[in-house]
Design a protein around this motif. Structure first.
Motif, mmCIF file in Angstrom:
data_model
loop_
_atom_site.group_PDB
_atom_site.id
_atom_site.type_symbol
_atom_site.label_atom_id
_atom_site.label_comp_id
_atom_site.label_asym_id
_atom_site.label_seq_id
_atom_site.Cartn_x
_atom_site.Cartn_y
_atom_site.Cartn_z
ATOM 1 N N ARG A 1 0.844 -1.204 0.000
ATOM 2 C CA ARG A 1 0.000 0.000 0.000
ATOM 3 C C ARG A 1 0.875 1.248 0.000
ATOM 4 N N ALA A 2 1.957 1.207 0.769
ATOM 5 C CA ALA A 2 2.864 2.355 0.824
ATOM 6 C C ALA A 2 3.515 2.592 -0.536
ATOM 7 N N ILE A 3 4.015 1.516 -1.158
ATOM 8 C CA ILE A 3 4.681 1.644 -2.458
ATOM 9 C C ILE A 3 3.697 2.145 -3.509
ATOM 10 N N ARG A 4 2.477 1.593 -3.479
ATOM 11 C CA ARG A 4 1.465 2.026 -4.444
ATOM 12 C C ARG A 4 1.132 3.500 -4.276
ATOM 13 N N ASN A 5 1.003 3.949 -3.037
ATOM 14 C CA ASN A 5 0.684 5.363 -2.816
ATOM 15 C C ASN A 5 1.820 6.271 -3.261
ATOM 16 N N MET A 6 3.060 5.803 -3.151
ATOM 17 C CA MET A 6 4.169 6.589 -3.694
ATOM 18 C C MET A 6 4.050 6.679 -5.212
ATOM 19 N N ARG A 7 3.596 5.596 -5.852
ATOM 20 C CA ARG A 7 3.385 5.630 -7.303
ATOM 21 C C ARG A 7 2.277 6.615 -7.660
ATOM 22 N N LEU A 8 1.208 6.623 -6.859
ATOM 23 C CA LEU A 8 0.119 7.560 -7.105
ATOM 24 C C LEU A 8 0.586 9.001 -6.962
ATOM 25 N N LEU A 9 1.576 9.206 -6.096
ATOM 26 C CA LEU A 9 2.118 10.545 -5.891
ATOM 27 C C LEU A 9 3.105 10.943 -6.982
ATOM 28 N N GLY A 10 3.433 9.983 -7.857
ATOM 29 C CA GLY A 10 4.302 10.320 -8.982
ATOM 30 C C GLY A 10 5.685 9.708 -8.956
ATOM 31 N N ALA A 11 6.011 8.917 -7.948
ATOM 32 C CA ALA A 11 7.332 8.296 -7.892
ATOM 33 C C ALA A 11 7.465 7.269 -9.008
ATOM 34 N N THR A 12 8.583 7.303 -9.706
ATOM 35 C CA THR A 12 8.823 6.342 -10.787
ATOM 36 C C THR A 12 9.998 5.423 -10.489
ATOM 37 N N GLN A 13 10.780 5.744 -9.487
ATOM 38 C CA GLN A 13 11.955 4.955 -9.124
ATOM 39 C C GLN A 13 11.716 4.274 -7.770
ATOM 40 N N PRO A 14 12.518 3.275 -7.422
ATOM 41 C CA PRO A 14 12.403 2.661 -6.089
ATOM 42 C C PRO A 14 12.571 3.716 -4.995
ATOM 43 N N VAL A 15 11.763 3.605 -3.945
ATOM 44 C CA VAL A 15 11.740 4.637 -2.903
ATOM 45 C C VAL A 15 11.937 4.086 -1.493
ATOM 46 N N VAL A 16 11.792 2.772 -1.341
ATOM 47 C CA VAL A 16 11.761 2.196 0.008
ATOM 48 C C VAL A 16 13.050 2.443 0.785
ATOM 49 N N ALA A 17 14.195 2.372 0.116
ATOM 50 C CA ALA A 17 15.476 2.546 0.816
ATOM 51 C C ALA A 17 15.537 3.887 1.534
ATOM 52 N N ASP A 18 15.158 4.955 0.844
ATOM 53 C CA ASP A 18 15.210 6.294 1.451
ATOM 54 C C ASP A 18 14.203 6.435 2.583
ATOM 55 N N LEU A 19 13.012 5.866 2.407
ATOM 56 C CA LEU A 19 11.978 6.005 3.436
ATOM 57 C C LEU A 19 12.316 5.190 4.685
ATOM 58 N N ILE A 20 12.792 3.967 4.503
ATOM 59 C CA ILE A 20 13.178 3.131 5.642
ATOM 60 C C ILE A 20 14.326 3.771 6.416
ATOM 61 N N ASP A 21 15.240 4.380 5.707
ATOM 62 C CA ASP A 21 16.381 5.045 6.356
ATOM 63 C C ASP A 21 15.907 6.122 7.322
ATOM 64 N N VAL A 22 14.915 6.904 6.904
ATOM 65 C CA VAL A 22 14.387 7.970 7.766
ATOM 66 C C VAL A 22 13.734 7.377 9.015
ATOM 67 N N VAL A 23 12.971 6.305 8.847
ATOM 68 C CA VAL A 23 12.299 5.672 9.988
ATOM 69 C C VAL A 23 13.323 5.173 10.999
ATOM 70 N N ILE A 24 14.354 4.503 10.526
ATOM 71 C CA ILE A 24 15.360 3.945 11.440
ATOM 72 C C ILE A 24 16.066 5.060 12.195
ATOM 73 N N LYS A 25 16.395 6.125 11.501
ATOM 74 C CA LYS A 25 17.061 7.254 12.177
ATOM 75 C C LYS A 25 16.150 7.894 13.219
ATOM 76 N N THR A 26 14.865 7.994 12.911
ATOM 77 C CA THR A 26 13.922 8.667 13.812
ATOM 78 C C THR A 26 13.538 7.798 15.002
ATOM 79 N N MET A 27 13.229 6.529 14.758
ATOM 80 C CA MET A 27 12.779 5.638 15.822
ATOM 81 C C MET A 27 13.936 4.972 16.559
ATOM 82 N N GLY A 28 15.118 5.074 16.003
ATOM 83 C CA GLY A 28 16.271 4.405 16.599
ATOM 84 C C GLY A 28 16.606 4.874 17.996
ATOM 85 N N GLU A 29 16.259 6.125 18.317
ATOM 86 C CA GLU A 29 16.536 6.632 19.669
ATOM 87 C C GLU A 29 15.706 5.885 20.708
ATOM 88 N N GLN A 30 14.464 5.537 20.340
ATOM 89 C CA GLN A 30 13.600 4.808 21.267
ATOM 90 C C GLN A 30 13.834 3.300 21.203
#
Length: 889
Positions: free
Chosen positions: A313-342
Motif C-alpha cells: 500500500r505504501a509503495i502504491r501510494n508513492m506511485r500515485l504521488l508520482g514516484a517512478t523509481q524505487p523509494v523504500v530505501a530512502d523512506l526506511i532510512d528515515v524511519v530507522i534514524k527517527t525511531m532508533g533513539e527509542q
C-alpha cells in the motif's frame, strides 16, 4: 515535547512509584489467538488470567502495537494508524480504581518542570461506564473534576476487552478538549474529534467469552484478582504536546512525509487526496520497519501477509504521488534514524531490515506488471459476459498470487468501468485467515477449551520438565482429557491428553519437535504418546492413546521417552546452531534465523538473505560445520539473566519471547544462542552434517535443508553408489564425470536438433503437393488434409502458411490441416486477405473444427489453432470446415 521524551517521562514517573519497567515485547504475539500484539496489555495477559503468577505487583511499559482492521481509514482521519506505542501502567492485585485515577491525573497535569506533561486540567474531560458510580465519585470528590465534565457512556465506548476471549472490565477515559476549531462543544459523548481520548483506565475485573463486536459477548466470571490495565496513546499525546493537527504531523511521522515529499515533489497540504497518500506512506513505512525489525518477513499468510499488504500500500501510494523509481530505501532510512533513539535495535539490525524491505519492493514492482495483465484479462471476460462487477474470486486471485492489495484492484477496475465484489473477496480472505488461525490454535490446544488446561495449572501448578537431565522418571497424572473434554478416567482405545506433575517429555517449541514415548501406570495401563504441546504457559499436555488398561487422574505413572528419537532430534538441533553461526560468518549478521524445524536426523533452517546463496558459499559453510564436529567441542547450557546473555553476545531468535532468566546454549568458542531445546553433549556426537541445498520460501527468506548423523551417512552412501554406476557407464573417473556427461548431453542435444530439422524438411516437402491438391469451393481455393502423426504444432503452422503462400492469384484461399500429437488431434487453419473479405476467418473455422474434435481453439482472423480429445473425428472436422466454407463463401 518529542516522542522520545514523552516515553522517558512515562517510564520514569511510574518507576519512581514502585513499578517495574518492562521492555516492550516483540510485535509477534506469543498467543495463538493473535497474529500481532494489538494492545499494551497483551504481554501481561497470562498474569491477568491467572495462568502465570506475575513476578511483580506493579509494572509499566511502552509497548509496540500494530492494528490493521481499519487500514482503509489510515490517512483519512486524525486517529487511525497501524503502528502505535501504548504507554501502560499495570497493577496485579495491588492498587485499583483510586490509585490508577490518581496516578493518571498527577502525570498529565503536573508541570513539565516537575516531570509531568503539563496539560491544562480545565481541558480534560472524563468518561465512565454507565453504572460505575465508584469511578465517577473518585473523579468528582477526590480529584475535583466538575460533574459537568464527567460523562457516562455505554458498553460500546467504556467497556474494554481485546476483542477475543480474555480479560475485560469497565473503563474510564481521559479526553482532551482541542478547542472550538475542531467542532461543537458538548464533551466526548458529542464530538470525539474535538475531545480526543488520550488515556484509557481499564478496571479489569472479569473474563469475557466468545462474541463479536464490542458489545456482543458473555461475561464468564470474575478474574482471580482485581487488576489495573491502563493505556495512553503516545502518538495522540505527542499530537497535543507538539501542537499539530493530527498524529501524522508528529515528530516521528512528519519526517517520513517530508522525505516522501522530497522524492515525489508533492507538497503536504496542497491537496486532500495527495495528503491522504502521504499519510499512508508515513504510517505504513514506519509500521513495516518495526515489523521487519521484530522478525516478520513478507508473505501471503498470517503476519507475513499483514506486512506485505502494508508495504505494498505504501509503495502504491508513492506511485500515485508520482514516484517512478524505487523509494523504500530512502523512506526506511528515515524511519530507522527517527525511531532508533527509542528502539536502538533498529540501528543494530539496519542492514537486515533494509534488505528485506528492498527485496519486497522489487518483488511488488514485478508483480504489479504481471498482475495488471491478469486484471485486464479478467475485466475483458467480465465485460464480454455482460457483467459490471469483477468477482471476489478474481480479486482474491490477484491478492493471493500477485500480492495485489484490494484497494489497488478496486481502483484499477474502476478505471475500466467495473466495481468489485468486495464482500466476496473479504469472505475468502476471512476464510483463509480463520483456517490459518484455527490450525495454529488447534496445534497447541487440540481444540480443547483452554480453561481446562488453566484449571489444571490452578490446581497443580506448572509441569516440571526433567528432560534436560533424564529420559524417564516417576510422575503423577494431574490432568486428563478425553476427546478434548476433562474426564476422571479413560479406557483402552480412547484418545487422551495427559498432564503430569513432572515429565521428561519435551513439548514442541523453539523449532524442536516434541518427544514421543510411553507413559506406564502402576495398574499396567499404557499410554502411547505421539505429541506434546503447551497450550497454556507451563502446562505440558501429552497427546496420545490408551493402548492397554484404564487411566485415572491421580494415578502414579512412569514416563519414558523414545531415546533414539530424542538423540536424533538433539543432533539436529545442535547442527542447526552450528549452521546458523556458520552462515552468519559467511554472509554477515543479515543471515538471521527466521525459523527452523528440528526433527529426527534432519533439520531445516530459515534465514534472511536477499538472494540465493552461491553453491561455493554453501560448500564452505558445510565444510566449516563438519570441521567443528571434528574439533569435539563441548556443548553446555547455562541459565542467566537476559542482560547477561546479551553481554556475552548470545544470539536471540526473532519473534521469540524471553523472560528475565534465559537458557544459553554454548558450543565451544563457536556458537552461543538463547535456546530452551535439547542438545548433544559434544559436537563429535553429530557424526556428519550434509546440507542438501537451499531455496526461497518468501521475499528475502531462504531455507536450508540438511541431514545429520546416520541419515547424512546413508544419503552419501547412496550418492556414492550412483556415482559408481555412472563411472561404469561412461568409463571414467569420478572427477571426469561432469565433463563427460556434459559432452554426452551436448551431443544428444545436437542430434535432437538434427532430427527435428529432418522432420521439418519432410513435413514442408509436402507443401507443393498439398497446394496442387486445392479444390474449388464456390470460388475459394480450399486445402484440407491430415499430415503424419507426431508433427509438432509449430511445424504444422509453418506448413499451413507455406501452402497458403504457394497458391498464386487473387482468389480466396483457406488451408486447414490436421495431425495427431500425443494421442490428441491438432489443427491449424489459415486464410488470405481475399478469403477474409468474404467473411472466412481462421478463428471461426478453427472453432468449428475444434468443436467437432471435442475441444476448443481460437486465434487471429488470418491464422488460428485448435485441438480436441478425439483423433478419430478428424475426418468429420474436415467435413465441417468444408461445409462452413461453402456456406460462407
Amino acid at each position: 515535547m518529542e516522542s522520545a521524551e514523552i516515553r522517558r517521562r512515562w517510564l520514569s514517573f511510574f518507576e519512581e512509584r514502585g513499578h517495574t519497567v518492562v521492555p516492550s515485547a516483540s510485535l509477534i504475539a506469543d498467543d495463538p489467538t493473535l497474529l500481532l500484539v494489538p494492545a499494551g496489555m497483551v504481554p501481561f495477559k497470562p498474569y491477568f488470567l491467572g495462568e502465570v503468577k506475575p513476578p511483580y505487583q506493579r509494572a509499566t511499559s511502552v509497548q509496540k502495537c500494530v492494528r490493521t482492521p481499519d487500514i482503509e481509514e489510515v490517512g483519512k482521519t486524525t486517529r487511525h494508524g497501524t503502528f502505535f506505542q501504548m504507554c501502560g501502567n499495570f497493577s496485579f492485585g495491588d492498587y485499583f480504581k483510586e490509585g490508577a485515577i490518581t496516578y493518571a491525573w498527577e502525570l498529565l497535569t503536573s508541570s513539565v518542570a516537575d516531570g509531568g506533561y503539563g496539560l491544562d486540567p480545565e481541558r480534560l474531560w472524563i468518561t465512565v461506564y454507565l453504572d460505575d458510580d465508584e469511578a465517577e465519585q473518585i473523579w468528582r470528590e477526590q480529584i475535583g473534576v466538575p460533574a459537568e465534565r464527567i460523562q457516562r457512556l455505554g458498553k460500546k465506548d467504556n467497556y474494554w476487552s481485546m476483542g477475543v476471549p480474555g480479560p475485560c472490565g469497565p473503563c474510564s477515559e481521559i479526553n482532551y478538549d482541542r478547542g472550538p476549531e475542531f467542532g461543537v462543544e458538548g464533551g466526548p459523548a458529542v464530538n470525539d474529534e474535538r475531545y480526543v481520548e488520550i488515556w484509557n483506565l481499564v478496571f479489569m475485573e472479569f473474563e469475557r467469552g466468545e462474541g463479536t463486536g464490542k458489545e456482543d459477548f458473555e461475561i464468564l466470571g470474575e478474574l482471580p484478582s482485581k487488576n489495573i490495565d491502563t493505556g495512553l496513546g503516545l502518538e495522540r499525546l505527542a499530537m497535543i504536546l507538539q501542537g499539530v493537527q493530527n498524529m501524522y504531523e508528529t515528530d516521528t511521522l512528519r519526517v517520513v512525509m517530508d522525505k516522501a515529499t522530497e522524492l515525489t515533489g508533492v507538497r503536504y497540504g496542497a491537496d486532500r487526496g495527495s495528503d491522504v497518500s502521504l499519510r499512508v506512506v508515513a504510517d505504513h513505512i514506519r509500521t513495516s520497519a518495526m515489523l521487519i525489525g521484530d522478525g516478520v518477513t513478507p508473505g501471503n499468510e498470517g503476519r507475513g501477509y499483514v506486512l506485505r499488504r502494508i508495504m505494498r500500500r505504501a509503495i502504491r501510494n508513492m506511485r500515485l504521488l508520482g514516484a517512478t523509481q524505487p523509494v523504500v530505501a530512502d523512506l526506511i532510512d528515515v524511519v530507522i534514524k527517527t525511531m532508533g533513539e527509542q528502539y536502538p535495535e533498529l540501528e543494530t539490525d539496519r542492514k537486515r531490515i533494509e534488505t528485506v524491505a528492498l527485496a519486497e519492493e522489487v518483488a511488488f514492482l514485478k508483480a504489479l506488471k504481471g498482475g495488471t495483465n491478469i486484471l485486464d484479462t479478467a475485466v475483458t471476460e467480465t465485460k464480454s459476459a455482460g457483467g459490471q462487477v469483477l468477482s471476489g474470486g478474481k480479486a482474491f486471485l490477484l491478492h493471493d498470487t500477485w500480492g495485489f492489495p484490494i484497494d489497488l484492484t478496486l481502483e484499477m477496475a474502476a478505471e475500466q468501468g467495473l466495481s468489485v465484489d468486495e464482500d466476496g473477496f473479504r469472505r475468502l480472505m476471512k476464510e483463509q485467515r480463520e483456517r490459518a488461525k484455527a490450525d495454529a490454535k488447534a496445534k497447541k490446544s487440540g481444540h480443547a477449551d483452554l480453561s481446562a488446561y488453566r484449571a489444571v495449572a490452578d490446581n497443580s501448578g506448572s509441569t516440571e520438565f526433567t528432560g534436560y537431565t533424564s529420559t524417564a522418571g516417576e510422575s503423577t497424572i494431574v490432568g486428563l482429557l478425553v476427546d478434548g473434554v476433562p474426564s476422571p478416567a479413560a479406557t483402552e482405545g480412547d484418545e487422551v491428553e495427559i498432564v503430569l506433575d513432572r515429565t521428561p517429555f519435551y513439548a514442541e517449541g523453539g523449532g524442536q519437535l516434541a518427544d514421543q514415548g510411553r507413559i506406564k501406570l502402576d495398574t499396567g495401563a499404557v499410554i502411547q504418546v505421539r505429541d506434546v504441546q503447551q497450550p497454556v504457559p507451563g502446562v505440558s499436555v501429552h497427546k496420545g492413546s490408551v493402548q492397554v488398561g484404564e487411566v485415572t487422574v491421580g494415578s502414579s505413572a512412569y514416563a519414558a521417552i523414545d531415546i533414539n528419537r530424542r538423540r536424533a532430534i538433539a543432533r539436529a538441533h545442535s547442527a542447526t546452531h552450528l549452521t546458523h553461526q556458520a552462515l552468519r560468518d559467511a554472509l554477515g549478521p543479515t543471515a538471521a534465523q527466521a525459523g527452523s524445524e528440528n526433527s529426527p536426523g534432519r533439520f531445516r533452517f530459515d534465514f534472511g538473505s536477499p538472494a540465493a546463496v552461491p553453491g561455493t558459499v554453501l560448500l564452505d559453510v558445510e565444510q566449516k560445520i563438519n570441521e567443528i564436529l571434528a574439533r569435539e567441542l563441548d556443548v553446555q547450557a547455562e541459565v542467566m539473566s537476559i542482560d547477561e546473555a546479551k553481554k556475552q553476545g548470545a544470539i536471540a531468535e526473532f519473534g521469540e519471547k524471553y523472560g528475565e532468566r534465559v537458557r544459553v546454549v554454548t558450543i565451544g568458542d563457536f556458537s552461543k544462542e538463547l535456546c530452551g531445546g535439547t542438545h548433544v553433549h559434544n559436537t563429535a556426537q553429530l557424526g556428519l552434517v550434509k546440507l542438501l541445498g537451499e531455496s526461497s520460501i518468501g521475499s528475502g527468506v531462504r531455507r536450508i535443508e540438511a541431514l545429520v548423523g546416520v541419515d547424512a551417512y546413508s544419503f552419501l552412501a547412496k550418492e556414492h553408489t550412483v556415482v559408481a554406476q555412472l563411472q561404469e557407464l561412461v568409463k571414467g573417473r569420478s572427477e571426469e564425470l561432469p565433463e563427460k556427461i556434459s559432452g554426452m548431453l551436448a551431443k544428444l542435444k545436437d542430434a535432437e536438433k538434427e532430427i527435428e530439422r529432418f522432420r521439418a524438411e519432410k513435413v514442408l516437402a509436402a507443401a507443393a503437393g498439398l497446394a496442387e491438391s486445392a479444390k474449388d469451393v464456390r470460388g475459394t481455393a480450399l486445402v484440407t488434409g491430415q499430415v503424419p502423426d507426431g508433427t509438432s504444432a509449430d511445424d504444422l503452422r509453418k506448413l499451413v502458411l507455406d501452402v497458403r503462400g504457394r497458391i498464386q492469384g487473387d482468389r480466396p484461399v483457406v488451408v486447414a490441416l490436421f495431425t495427431t500429437a500425443n494421442g490428441r488431434p491438432l489443427t491449424v487453419i489459415a486464410t488470405n486477405e481475399a478469403a477474409r473479405g468474404r467473411g472466412l476467418k481462421a478463428g471461426d473455422l478453427v472453432r468449428t473444427a475444434a468443436k467437432t474434435l471435442g475441444g476448443g481453439g481460437g486465434g487471429k482472423p488470418d491464422v488460428a489453432q485448435g485441438g480436441g480429445q478425439n483423433p478419430n473425428a478428424i475426418g468429420d472436422a474436415v467435413a465441417a470446415v468444408e461445409r462452413l466454407v461453402a456456406e460462407t463463401a
